[in-house]
Design a protein around this motif. Structure first.
Motif, PDB file in Angstrom:
ATOM      1  N   ARG A  72     108.144 -64.170 -38.598  1.00  0.00           N
ATOM      2  CA  ARG A  72     106.679 -63.905 -39.472  1.00  0.00           C
ATOM      3  C   ARG A  72     106.944 -62.925 -40.469  1.00  0.00           C
ATOM      4  O   ARG A  72     106.767 -63.240 -41.586  1.00  0.00           O
ATOM      5  CB  ARG A  72     105.692 -63.256 -38.160  1.00  0.00           C
ATOM      6  N   GLU A  73     107.900 -61.681 -40.219  1.00  0.00           N
ATOM      7  CA  GLU A  73     108.075 -60.594 -41.316  1.00  0.00           C
ATOM      8  C   GLU A  73     108.797 -61.488 -42.120  1.00  0.00           C
ATOM      9  O   GLU A  73     108.470 -61.060 -43.428  1.00  0.00           O
ATOM     10  CB  GLU A  73     108.426 -59.580 -40.661  1.00  0.00           C
ATOM     11  N   GLU A  76     106.870 -63.371 -44.841  1.00  0.00           N
ATOM     12  CA  GLU A  76     105.964 -62.340 -45.802  1.00  0.00           C
ATOM     13  C   GLU A  76     106.865 -62.015 -46.840  1.00  0.00           C
ATOM     14  O   GLU A  76     106.322 -61.944 -47.947  1.00  0.00           O
ATOM     15  CB  GLU A  76     105.403 -61.344 -44.830  1.00  0.00           C
ATOM     16  N   ASP A  79     107.985 -64.597 -49.477  1.00  0.00           N
ATOM     17  CA  ASP A  79     106.842 -64.920 -50.285  1.00  0.00           C
ATOM     18  C   ASP A  79     106.774 -63.982 -51.400  1.00  0.00           C
ATOM     19  O   ASP A  79     106.471 -64.503 -52.551  1.00  0.00           O
ATOM     20  CB  ASP A  79     105.507 -65.157 -49.435  1.00  0.00           C
ATOM     21  N   GLU A  80     106.676 -62.808 -50.982  1.00  0.00           N
ATOM     22  CA  GLU A  80     106.409 -61.945 -51.986  1.00  0.00           C
ATOM     23  C   GLU A  80     107.723 -61.708 -53.067  1.00  0.00           C
ATOM     24  O   GLU A  80     107.370 -61.569 -54.279  1.00  0.00           O
ATOM     25  CB  GLU A  80     106.484 -60.487 -51.388  1.00  0.00           C
ATOM     26  N   ARG A 106     107.822 -69.596 -41.217  1.00  0.00           N
ATOM     27  CA  ARG A 106     106.499 -69.966 -40.694  1.00  0.00           C
ATOM     28  C   ARG A 106     106.491 -70.917 -39.604  1.00  0.00           C
ATOM     29  O   ARG A 106     105.496 -70.762 -38.716  1.00  0.00           O
ATOM     30  CB  ARG A 106     105.729 -70.351 -41.830  1.00  0.00           C
TER      31      ARG A 106
ATOM     32  N   HIS B  66     107.648 -52.352 -46.543  1.00  0.00           N
ATOM     33  CA  HIS B  66     107.579 -53.227 -45.555  1.00  0.00           C
ATOM     34  C   HIS B  66     108.329 -52.523 -44.278  1.00  0.00           C
ATOM     35  O   HIS B  66     108.308 -53.001 -43.018  1.00  0.00           O
ATOM     36  CB  HIS B  66     108.365 -54.452 -45.630  1.00  0.00           C
TER      37      HIS B  66
END
Lengths: 110, 110, 110, 110
Positions: A72-73, A76, A79-80, A106, B66
């Motif tokens: 999950r991390e 994220e 994507d960034e 994901r 993060h």
């Protein structure tokens, strides 16, 4: 790899590929070109992406149930990183590797 | 370290200490003693703890925002590892390092 | 750590300290200041130093006899990094951490 | 990857593949089967192999000239790991990954 859940294998491959592409792009292309490519926030994001991809693959390879949270991390951060590489430009290979990795992380985290 | 937020430094130290203690305990004590100490679920938990501590320290050292999410995950895995080492017994140093690391990661993640 | 040869402990500590100082210096100080601090050859050397220190500590912690070769390589890279940080200037903490690490790795490799 | 010397790419791929196969074999197969598979000297060798492969790939990806020394060490550890996995048996995939990695590291170090 016969000792890994076959649904996990593509995600491991995508994580290690994204690790490789991000790290080599940052340490070769970005350092050479400079300017926007070595802005602290951008370069840090690329190095964070590199590290989370490496570690997320590690958690899947050791068979830890916590891989779900790492995936999950990882999605994220990837994507960034894809978005920031796109903004700065001239890093298409990195953008694609990040998108592919985020997408497969994901799926593992769902 | 002068380049790191001083509130982070104790957490980095606790992560690297927990990484060191868990890894050396698993690879020396657990492998030597065997039995419950090499049960797959226990040994995997120790190796996962080792990896998340190493990576959480890394995110704080590179100054990535993060690190907050990594600290949260690190606290969770360290708590679990402390509990499992306590259940099996004879790993007090590891239990203490995990508890100390979990506590300081929770503070960073708050 | 009770499971590690006590002669090794100071070298593990020096490796992890050098890893921490080099990584935080590169990713915070060097990226912020720019110029000579982000010259590809200098920045690469710092990131190589970071990685070899992390891995050399890992080999000592897992009790691998190959730690001797890693210590030798680590000493060499740390010496080079210390010299380059001195040339560029304004990185005294990094110079000292590299020198201390190189010295203790040489003792382990002797 | 466009930012990496094309002669290096196969060696990076072989290192990351050997890292993946060794780690997943140790943490899944070896821990499950036990007996000879969790003998300290064997398991330590597999974990050392895992770590040196990961780091050798890293040095090639960051473009450090020290990759040559890491490749030499990686070839030595992979050869040893292949031999030990063959002695214990039932780890053909690991033996092959180690041999392939050792061979390509030797070419880079020549």
């Amino acid at each position: 790899m016969t000792h890994v859940d076959p649904r996990m294998q593509p995600c491991i491959d995508n994580c290690l590929d994204c690790y490789s592409v991000c790290l080599s792009t940052a340490m070769n292309h970005c350092l050479q070109v400079g300017g926007k490519h070595t802005e602290p926030s951008h370069f840090r994001l690329m190095m964070g992406c590199t590290e989370i991809c490496r570690t997320t693959a590690h958690f899947m390879l050791i068979g830890s149930p916590h891989h779900v949270h790492l995936c999950r991390e990882c999605a994220e951060i990837c994507d960034e990183c894809a978005e920031d590489c796109e903004r700065i430009g001239d890093m298409d290979e990195c953008v694609e590797a990040c998108r592919r990795c985020a997408e497969s992380c994901r799926q593992m985290a769902a």
